[in-house]
Design a protein around this motif. Structure first.
Motif, short mmCIF file in Angstrom:
data_model
loop_
_atom_site.label_atom_id
_atom_site.label_comp_id
_atom_site.label_asym_id
_atom_site.label_seq_id
_atom_site.Cartn_x
_atom_site.Cartn_y
_atom_site.Cartn_z
N SER A 46 0.81 -1.21 0.00
CA SER A 46 0.00 0.00 0.00
C SER A 46 0.85 1.27 0.00
N ALA A 47 2.08 1.20 0.50
CA ALA A 47 2.97 2.37 0.52
C ALA A 47 3.73 2.53 -0.79
N LEU A 48 3.81 1.48 -1.58
CA LEU A 48 4.58 1.51 -2.83
C LEU A 48 3.86 2.37 -3.86
N GLN A 49 4.54 3.35 -4.38
CA GLN A 49 3.94 4.25 -5.35
C GLN A 49 3.54 3.50 -6.62
N ASP A 50 2.49 4.00 -7.28
CA ASP A 50 1.92 3.33 -8.45
C ASP A 50 2.92 3.06 -9.56
N LYS A 51 3.86 3.99 -9.82
CA LYS A 51 4.77 3.79 -10.94
C LYS A 51 5.66 2.56 -10.75
N TYR A 52 5.80 2.08 -9.52
CA TYR A 52 6.60 0.89 -9.26
C TYR A 52 5.78 -0.39 -9.38
N LYS A 53 4.50 -0.24 -9.75
CA LYS A 53 3.60 -1.38 -9.94
C LYS A 53 3.14 -1.50 -11.39
N MET A 54 3.60 -0.59 -12.28
CA MET A 54 3.11 -0.55 -13.65
C MET A 54 3.76 -1.62 -14.54
N LYS A 55 2.91 -2.25 -15.33
CA LYS A 55 3.36 -3.26 -16.28
C LYS A 55 3.91 -2.58 -17.52
N PRO A 56 4.74 -3.24 -18.30
CA PRO A 56 5.30 -4.58 -18.10
C PRO A 56 6.44 -4.55 -17.08
N GLY A 57 6.57 -5.64 -16.37
CA GLY A 57 7.55 -5.73 -15.31
C GLY A 57 8.99 -5.58 -15.76
N ASN A 58 9.32 -6.11 -16.93
CA ASN A 58 10.73 -6.08 -17.36
C ASN A 58 11.22 -4.69 -17.71
N THR A 59 10.30 -3.72 -17.91
CA THR A 59 10.72 -2.35 -18.19
C THR A 59 10.35 -1.38 -17.07
N ASN A 60 9.76 -1.90 -16.00
CA ASN A 60 9.37 -1.06 -14.88
C ASN A 60 10.61 -0.51 -14.18
N ILE A 61 10.52 0.70 -13.66
CA ILE A 61 11.63 1.35 -12.98
C ILE A 61 12.12 0.55 -11.77
N PHE A 62 11.23 -0.18 -11.13
CA PHE A 62 11.60 -1.03 -9.99
C PHE A 62 12.62 -2.08 -10.43
N VAL A 63 12.49 -2.57 -11.63
CA VAL A 63 13.40 -3.59 -12.17
C VAL A 63 14.63 -2.95 -12.81
N THR A 64 14.42 -1.91 -13.58
CA THR A 64 15.54 -1.33 -14.33
C THR A 64 16.47 -0.50 -13.47
N LYS A 65 16.02 -0.03 -12.32
CA LYS A 65 16.87 0.75 -11.43
C LYS A 65 17.33 -0.07 -10.23
N GLY A 66 17.34 -1.39 -10.36
CA GLY A 66 17.80 -2.26 -9.28
C GLY A 66 19.26 -2.07 -8.93
N ASP A 67 20.05 -1.60 -9.87
CA ASP A 67 21.45 -1.26 -9.62
C ASP A 67 21.47 0.23 -9.32
N HIS A 68 21.89 0.57 -8.14
CA HIS A 68 21.80 1.96 -7.70
C HIS A 68 23.15 2.42 -7.17
N GLN A 69 23.62 3.52 -7.66
CA GLN A 69 24.88 4.10 -7.22
C GLN A 69 26.03 3.10 -7.33
N SER A 70 26.09 2.39 -8.44
CA SER A 70 27.13 1.39 -8.73
C SER A 70 27.14 0.22 -7.76
N ILE A 71 26.06 0.05 -7.01
CA ILE A 71 25.92 -1.09 -6.10
C ILE A 71 24.78 -1.95 -6.62
N VAL A 72 25.01 -3.23 -6.76
CA VAL A 72 23.97 -4.14 -7.23
C VAL A 72 23.16 -4.60 -6.01
N TYR A 73 21.92 -4.12 -5.91
CA TYR A 73 21.05 -4.49 -4.80
C TYR A 73 20.21 -5.72 -5.12
N LEU A 74 19.84 -5.88 -6.39
CA LEU A 74 19.03 -7.02 -6.80
C LEU A 74 19.80 -7.82 -7.84
N THR A 75 19.87 -9.12 -7.63
CA THR A 75 20.52 -9.99 -8.60
C THR A 75 19.60 -10.16 -9.80
#
Length: 112
Positions: free
Chosen positions: A68-97
């Protein structure tokens, strides 16, 4: 059956394993119809625990504490191009494999 289909089935099984006596509660208070709250708690929250220090309540977007706290743009389809997926690497640190980003993408694609 493709690997992604097998993966999605496994994710759904994990989400439904949270059920007790045939009913699924909303442990994070978020509904989102179709079980977004339950699947966020079961599938996504464990992946982002290291991120909630900065991306928790009152922190920098996205707020990763609940569905419920997650903003709508992080829930928008398609998943493979969503910012939640594409910005998983942040500040040169890999947070999501790669496997974790696939989980997030499949979760987004499964939202109502």
């Amino acid at each position: 059956m493709t690997a992604l289909s097998t993966f999605r089935i496994a994710c759904l099984a994990a989400a439904f394993s949270a059920c007790t006596v045939g009913e699924v509660g909303l442990p994070d208070g978020g509904g989102g119809g179709g079980g977004g709250g339950q699947s966020f708690t079961a599938m996504i929250a464990p992946l982002v625990t290291s991120c909630t220090g900065c991306h928790g309540s009152g922190g920098s977007p996205p707020t990763l504490t609940s569905f419920s706290a997650l903003q709508d743009k992080y829930k928008m389809k398609p998943g493979n191009t969503n910012i939640f997926v594409t910005k998983g690497d942040h500040q040169s640190i890999v947070y999501l494999t790669a496997d974790q980003t696939a989980i997030v993408a499949a979760w987004i694609d499964g939202l109502p």
